[in-house]
Design a protein around this motif. Structure first.
Motif, PDB file in Angstrom:
ATOM      1  N   PHE A  33       1.371   8.560  -3.188  1.00  0.00           N
ATOM      2  CA  PHE A  33       0.450   9.350  -3.664  1.00  0.00           C
ATOM      3  C   PHE A  33       0.140   9.579  -5.342  1.00  0.00           C
ATOM      4  CE2 PHE A  33       1.949  10.759   0.619  1.00  0.00           C
ATOM      5  CZ  PHE A  33       0.610  11.005   1.192  1.00  0.00           C
ATOM      6  N   LYS A  34      -1.016   9.736  -5.556  1.00  0.00           N
ATOM      7  CA  LYS A  34      -1.469   9.863  -7.185  1.00  0.00           C
ATOM      8  C   LYS A  34      -0.909   8.354  -7.723  1.00  0.00           C
ATOM      9  CE  LYS A  34      -1.404  14.700  -7.783  1.00  0.00           C
ATOM     10  NZ  LYS A  34      -1.014  15.738  -8.583  1.00  0.00           N
ATOM     11  N   PRO A  35      -1.336   7.171  -7.256  1.00  0.00           N
ATOM     12  CA  PRO A  35      -1.264   5.913  -7.889  1.00  0.00           C
ATOM     13  C   PRO A  35      -1.873   5.758  -9.101  1.00  0.00           C
ATOM     14  CG  PRO A  35      -2.870   5.672  -6.004  1.00  0.00           C
ATOM     15  CD  PRO A  35      -2.365   7.124  -6.122  1.00  0.00           C
ATOM     16  N   LYS A  36      -1.009   5.266  -9.889  1.00  0.00           N
ATOM     17  CA  LYS A  36      -1.546   4.852 -11.307  1.00  0.00           C
ATOM     18  C   LYS A  36      -2.933   4.101 -11.142  1.00  0.00           C
ATOM     19  CE  LYS A  36       3.079   4.728 -13.020  1.00  0.00           C
ATOM     20  NZ  LYS A  36       4.302   4.135 -13.447  1.00  0.00           N
ATOM     21  N   GLU A  37      -3.606   3.934 -12.249  1.00  0.00           N
ATOM     22  CA  GLU A  37      -4.885   3.303 -12.213  1.00  0.00           C
ATOM     23  C   GLU A  37      -4.845   2.014 -11.723  1.00  0.00           C
ATOM     24  OE1 GLU A  37      -8.256   2.167 -15.292  1.00  0.00           O
ATOM     25  OE2 GLU A  37      -7.485   4.384 -15.574  1.00  0.00           O
ATOM     26  N   CYS A  41      -5.402   1.340  -4.327  1.00  0.00           N
ATOM     27  CA  CYS A  41      -5.489   2.717  -3.402  1.00  0.00           C
ATOM     28  C   CYS A  41      -3.996   3.110  -3.169  1.00  0.00           C
ATOM     29  CB  CYS A  41      -5.842   2.183  -1.922  1.00  0.00           C
ATOM     30  SG  CYS A  41      -7.584   1.454  -1.948  1.00  0.00           S
ATOM     31  N   GLY A  42      -3.008   2.430  -3.587  1.00  0.00           N
ATOM     32  CA  GLY A  42      -1.749   3.037  -3.421  1.00  0.00           C
ATOM     33  C   GLY A  42      -0.802   3.020  -2.136  1.00  0.00           C
TER      34      GLY A  42
END
Length: 71
Positions: A33-37, A41-42
């Motif tokens: 969740f909330k992956p870095k740029e 898609c994480g």
């Protein structure tokens, strides 16, 4: 203990999980969740720490892009 191998996309995660399981490595797909740029898609694969090296080598040998890793 477990080890997470970041693969970025759900497609790479699905391909990877199939490959690892076919080679006797227990693994699961997890969502970051909330992956870095730069993490896509994480998605990541969770494997036992004692299977880490074997899993990473197998993924690289089969040209699956590894974005990063985490404990």
């Amino acid at each position: 203990m477990y080890y997470d191998i970041k693969v970025g996309s759900v497609t790479n995660a699905q391909r990877s999980i199939r490959l690892l399981r076919q080679n006797g490595i227990k693994a699961s797909v997890i969502r970051i969740f909330k992956p870095k740029e730069n993490e896509g898609c994480g998605y990541a694969l969770r494997v036992n720490s004692n299977e880490k090296r074997r899993a990473v080598d197998l993924l690289r040998k089969n040209k699956i892009r590894i974005i990063g890793d985490d404990r």
